[in-house]
Write a protein that holds these residues in place. Structure first.
Motif, short mmCIF file in Angstrom:
data_model
loop_
_atom_site.label_atom_id
_atom_site.label_comp_id
_atom_site.label_asym_id
_atom_site.label_seq_id
_atom_site.Cartn_x
_atom_site.Cartn_y
_atom_site.Cartn_z
N UNK A 156 6.06 -11.03 3.81
CA UNK A 156 5.43 -11.86 2.78
C UNK A 156 4.43 -11.09 1.95
N UNK A 157 4.07 -11.65 0.81
CA UNK A 157 3.22 -10.96 -0.14
C UNK A 157 1.85 -10.59 0.39
N UNK A 158 1.28 -11.40 1.28
CA UNK A 158 -0.05 -11.14 1.78
C UNK A 158 -0.13 -9.80 2.50
N UNK A 159 0.99 -9.34 3.03
CA UNK A 159 1.06 -8.04 3.67
C UNK A 159 1.69 -7.00 2.75
N UNK A 160 2.76 -7.40 2.06
CA UNK A 160 3.51 -6.45 1.25
C UNK A 160 2.69 -5.89 0.09
N UNK A 161 1.91 -6.73 -0.57
CA UNK A 161 1.15 -6.27 -1.75
C UNK A 161 0.13 -5.19 -1.38
N UNK A 162 -0.74 -5.42 -0.39
CA UNK A 162 -1.69 -4.35 -0.06
C UNK A 162 -1.01 -3.12 0.55
N UNK A 163 0.09 -3.34 1.27
CA UNK A 163 0.82 -2.20 1.82
C UNK A 163 1.34 -1.31 0.69
N UNK A 164 1.85 -1.94 -0.36
CA UNK A 164 2.32 -1.18 -1.52
C UNK A 164 1.16 -0.55 -2.27
N UNK A 165 0.08 -1.31 -2.43
CA UNK A 165 -1.09 -0.79 -3.17
C UNK A 165 -1.67 0.45 -2.51
N UNK A 166 -1.55 0.52 -1.19
CA UNK A 166 -2.06 1.70 -0.49
C UNK A 166 -1.25 2.96 -0.79
N UNK A 167 0.00 2.77 -1.22
CA UNK A 167 0.91 3.90 -1.39
C UNK A 167 1.22 4.23 -2.85
N UNK A 168 1.18 3.23 -3.72
CA UNK A 168 1.64 3.39 -5.10
C UNK A 168 0.50 3.83 -6.01
N UNK A 169 0.80 4.78 -6.89
CA UNK A 169 -0.21 5.30 -7.81
C UNK A 169 -0.07 4.74 -9.22
N UNK A 170 1.11 4.23 -9.56
CA UNK A 170 1.33 3.63 -10.88
C UNK A 170 0.99 2.14 -10.82
N UNK A 171 0.87 1.46 -11.96
CA UNK A 171 0.55 0.03 -11.93
C UNK A 171 1.51 -0.77 -11.06
#
Length: 328
Positions: free
Chosen positions: A157-172
């Motif tokens: 779910x988004x509550x986990x997926x969004x910060x997990x991605x934010x920790x790794x992704x450098x682009x918007x």
């Protein structure tokens, strides 16, 4: 004004995207969303031919001169659409933002880049988002398990997926799935996203080109009124709960091949739902977020309300909690 990397790099006033939706992402909706300061997106493959797509973008330009995008969803198929021709039509139309989804868009990126087009790739996992970043897309839109359509097979779910991605992704990073109002927008920003993508919520707006019965159903339905189909075929899709989707799930529970349910899930039947308002004519996509959709505003009213309430939440409610204020 809520300013993020996404609004700055893509030239959008508000960090809100209307995702591409088959049979829904047409000029009247996309144009209204963009005119409201968000990013409206026309769905390329809703148009019968590449020439029709160029004409559809021209129609949207009669509504707004603000940035507008086109979705190009690339999926494996026995008889695939002429993707290269649709890509060339996008370039010819003059739009400067494309949302890609489905398969790897790498072969199309050089063409878009040469035309000065920014690409947002939609994906369902951190590993896919990292791959998209590596091949050179300009932003990623990541779907949590709550989303309508295809949430992937990881069930995060988004509550986990969004910060997990934010920790790794450098682009918007654009958060998608489960967002319908200012609370979701603020939460996504707090989790590390630079904006939000909404499909189901924009389907329930005045300019959405679907039948009123569909919009009313989205308002009436709860978060429990979706079904997951194609699970046994490793191609999960979240759709509205109706007689057809329940039949598909029942057939799948006994074991089946796609050919056993193909007659039920044909795209033409889903299109009939949207055009005629017959809610049991076929399967149609809807996210769990329908459980918090309460009305059918204009796209402009929705965007304005979301941004205004988000600023209020950030500047008043949350600010009041600092120092033990206990604001509600």
């Amino acid at each position: 004004m809520l300013r993020t990397r996404f609004t700055e790099e893509f030239g959008i006033e508000h960090p809100i995207v209307q995702g591409g939706m088959m049979w829904v992402g047409r000029a009247e909706l996309a144009g209204a969303v963009s005119e409201a300061g968000a990013l409206g997106i026309i769905t390329a493959l809703t148009q019968p031919t590449p020439a029709d797509l160029v004409a559809e973008v021209r129609r949207a330009r009669e509504i707004t001169d603000k940035p507008i995008g086109v979705n190009l969803t690339i999926l494996p198929s026995i008889n695939p659409p002429p993707y290269a021709e649709y890509r060339d039509a996008i370039i010819e139309s003059g739009v400067k933002i494309v949302e890609t989804a489905g398969s790897n868009p790498q072969e199309h990126l050089p063409h878009f880049k040469d035309a000065g087009i920014k690409v947002i790739h939609k994906c369902t996992s951190v590993r896919h988002a990292l791959k998209a970043q590596d091949i050179g897309v300009d932003a990623v839109s990541i779907d949590g398990f709550e989303c309508a359509g295809h949430p992937g097979e990881d069930d995060v779910p988004g509550l986990v997926l969004i910060p997990a991605a934010a920790d790794e992704i450098e682009i918007p990073l654009i958060a998608s799935g489960g967002i319908a109002d200012a609370r979701g927008l603020v939460a996504a920003l707090a989790l590390g996203a630079d904006g939000v993508n909404m499909g189901t919520r924009f389907m329930a707006t005045q300019e959405s080109p679907v039948a009123r019965a569909v919009k009313d159903r989205l308002v009436e339905a709860s978060e429990l009124d979706t079904k997951l189909i194609f699970r046994t075929l490793n191609n999960t899709a979240r759709v509205a709960k109706n007689a057809i989707s329940e039949e598909v799930v029942q057939i799948e529970s006994k074991g089946c091949e796609f050919s056993d349910i193909q007659h039920l899930v044909a795209g033409a039947r889903g299109r009939k739902v949207f055009e005629d308002g017959d809610l049991d004519a076929g399967i149609w996509t809807a996210g769990m977020v329908q459980g918090i959709i309460r009305d059918v505003p204009t796209a402009g009213e929705l965007v304005s309300r979301m941004v205004g309430e988000a600023e209020e939440i950030i500047g008043s409610r949350l600010a009041g909690m600092i120092g033990g204020g206990g604001a509600r």
